[in-house]
Design an enzyme around this catalytic site. Structure first.
Site, PDB file in Angstrom:
ATOM      1  N   GLN A 198      32.751  37.617  41.297  1.00 12.78           N
ATOM      2  CA  GLN A 198      32.215  38.911  40.844  1.00 12.78           C
ATOM      3  C   GLN A 198      31.814  39.812  42.006  1.00 12.78           C
ATOM      4  O   GLN A 198      31.621  41.013  41.833  1.00 12.78           O
ATOM      5  CB  GLN A 198      31.029  38.696  39.897  1.00 12.78           C
ATOM      6  CG  GLN A 198      31.454  38.092  38.561  1.00 12.78           C
ATOM      7  CD  GLN A 198      30.275  37.911  37.641  1.00 12.78           C
ATOM      8  OE1 GLN A 198      29.556  36.931  37.731  1.00 12.78           O
ATOM      9  NE2 GLN A 198      30.046  38.871  36.757  1.00 12.78           N
ATOM     10  N   GLY A 252      23.033  35.167  35.913  1.00 11.24           N
ATOM     11  CA  GLY A 252      24.044  34.310  36.508  1.00 11.24           C
ATOM     12  C   GLY A 252      25.082  35.160  37.216  1.00 11.24           C
ATOM     13  O   GLY A 252      25.286  36.323  36.861  1.00 11.24           O
ATOM     14  N   HIS A 256      29.953  30.398  30.746  1.00  7.22           N
ATOM     15  CA  HIS A 256      30.347  31.774  31.078  1.00  7.22           C
ATOM     16  C   HIS A 256      30.710  31.884  32.559  1.00  7.22           C
ATOM     17  O   HIS A 256      31.735  32.475  32.919  1.00  7.22           O
ATOM     18  CB  HIS A 256      29.176  32.705  30.710  1.00  7.22           C
ATOM     19  CG  HIS A 256      29.388  34.153  31.021  1.00  7.22           C
ATOM     20  ND1 HIS A 256      29.460  35.127  30.051  1.00  7.22           N
ATOM     21  CD2 HIS A 256      29.535  34.815  32.208  1.00  7.22           C
ATOM     22  CE1 HIS A 256      29.647  36.314  30.632  1.00  7.22           C
ATOM     23  NE2 HIS A 256      29.684  36.150  31.935  1.00  7.22           N
ATOM     24  N   GLU A 257      29.872  31.311  33.420  1.00  7.78           N
ATOM     25  CA  GLU A 257      30.099  31.433  34.874  1.00  7.78           C
ATOM     26  C   GLU A 257      31.278  30.570  35.339  1.00  7.78           C
ATOM     27  O   GLU A 257      32.043  30.980  36.212  1.00  7.78           O
ATOM     28  CB  GLU A 257      28.836  31.063  35.655  1.00  7.78           C
ATOM     29  CG  GLU A 257      27.615  31.918  35.353  1.00  7.78           C
ATOM     30  CD  GLU A 257      27.849  33.412  35.481  1.00  7.78           C
ATOM     31  OE1 GLU A 257      28.750  33.825  36.227  1.00  7.78           O
ATOM     32  OE2 GLU A 257      27.128  34.166  34.804  1.00  7.78           O
ATOM     33  N   HIS A 261      34.358  32.316  34.814  1.00 13.34           N
ATOM     34  CA  HIS A 261      34.646  33.293  35.876  1.00 13.34           C
ATOM     35  C   HIS A 261      35.422  32.646  37.030  1.00 13.34           C
ATOM     36  O   HIS A 261      36.322  33.257  37.595  1.00 13.34           O
ATOM     37  CB  HIS A 261      33.353  33.876  36.457  1.00 13.34           C
ATOM     38  CG  HIS A 261      32.823  35.076  35.730  1.00 13.34           C
ATOM     39  ND1 HIS A 261      33.558  36.225  35.543  1.00 13.34           N
ATOM     40  CD2 HIS A 261      31.614  35.318  35.156  1.00 13.34           C
ATOM     41  CE1 HIS A 261      32.820  37.119  34.882  1.00 13.34           C
ATOM     42  NE2 HIS A 261      31.638  36.594  34.632  1.00 13.34           N
ATOM     43  N   CYS A 276      27.982  40.771  30.455  1.00 11.86           N
ATOM     44  CA  CYS A 276      28.523  40.368  31.752  1.00 11.86           C
ATOM     45  C   CYS A 276      28.300  41.500  32.745  1.00 11.86           C
ATOM     46  O   CYS A 276      28.544  42.663  32.422  1.00 11.86           O
ATOM     47  CB  CYS A 276      30.014  40.073  31.607  1.00 11.86           C
ATOM     48  SG  CYS A 276      30.799  39.556  33.140  1.00 11.86           S
ATOM     49  N   LEU A 277      27.852  41.153  33.943  1.00  8.21           N
ATOM     50  CA  LEU A 277      27.609  42.185  34.964  1.00  8.21           C
ATOM     51  C   LEU A 277      28.903  42.917  35.322  1.00  8.21           C
ATOM     52  O   LEU A 277      28.859  44.035  35.815  1.00  8.21           O
ATOM     53  CB  LEU A 277      26.997  41.556  36.220  1.00  8.21           C
ATOM     54  CG  LEU A 277      25.574  40.995  36.056  1.00  8.21           C
ATOM     55  CD1 LEU A 277      25.152  40.258  37.315  1.00  8.21           C
ATOM     56  CD2 LEU A 277      24.588  42.100  35.727  1.00  8.21           C
TER      57      LEU A 277
HETATM   58 ZN   LIG Z   1      30.143  37.438  33.521  1.00  5.20          ZN
END
Ligand SMILES: [Zn+2]
Length: 186
Positions: free
Chosen positions: A51, A46, A136-137, A140, A94-95
């Protein structure tokens, strides 16, 4: 389409509240294309637009297993409209916080309304990994990170570690991360 740089903690832009997307136009499709390319290359399941430094409420996702055919999903202006009382715990990553994983408890099921790439309003009910990933997204897009749900002690340790790394690599190119584990949520 292009692979874009992913913002890494402690980048302050990760704390921005993203703006709603106004039109499902060509520039949105270009952004979504870049997001998928960046997400698959990471690899992650995701990604939120912030991000890659774009403060718009856009989320891409593909939670298909490795052996399954890809299942790209796009959520424009996603919003949680209902959460279950029942909770579930998932080890999240998380990226933007590479190589850090921690168990997070969230509602087990959610309803999310969003707009699709054609500009049509949609609503889904999600459970399991999809529910976790959506929450989660969507977090963000509101400047919230999964480390906000862990203890302050652990969060302070993570922040300290990433600040140190950022200082060390200042001016240097980030290292390639080809062998990232696949359970980075995004
Ligand atoms: Zn994340």
């Amino acid at each position: 389409m292009a692979i874009r740089d992913i913002l890494i903690l402690p980048d302050k832009r990760l704390r921005l509240k993203s703006e709603p997307v106004k039109a499902a136009d060509k520039s949105l499709r270009a952004l979504v294309g870049d997001m998928f390319e960046t997400m698959y290359a990471a690899p992650g399941i995701g990604l939120a637009a912030i991000q890659i430094g774009v403060a718009q409420r856009v989320v891409t996702m593909d939670i298909a297993k490795k052996e399954e055919p890809p299942e790209p999903q796009v959520f424009i202006n996603p919003e949680v409209t209902w959460v279950s009382d029942q909770k579930s715990t998932y080890e999240e990553g998380c990226l933007s916080i590479p190589e850090y994983y921690e168990e997070v408890e969230r509602p087990r099921a959610v309803k999310v309304k969003y707009v699709d790439l054609e500009g049509k309003p949609q609503e889904i009910e999600a459970t399991g990994l999809l529910a976790t990933c959506l929450q989660h997204e969507i977090d963000h897009t509101n400047g919230v990170l999964f480390i906000d749900y862990i203890s302050k002690l652990k969060r302070d340790m993570v922040m300290k570690k990433f600040k140190k790394v950022a200082k060390k690599t200042e001016g240097a190119k980030p290292l390639a991360e080809d062998d990232e584990p696949s359970h980075h949520i995004g």
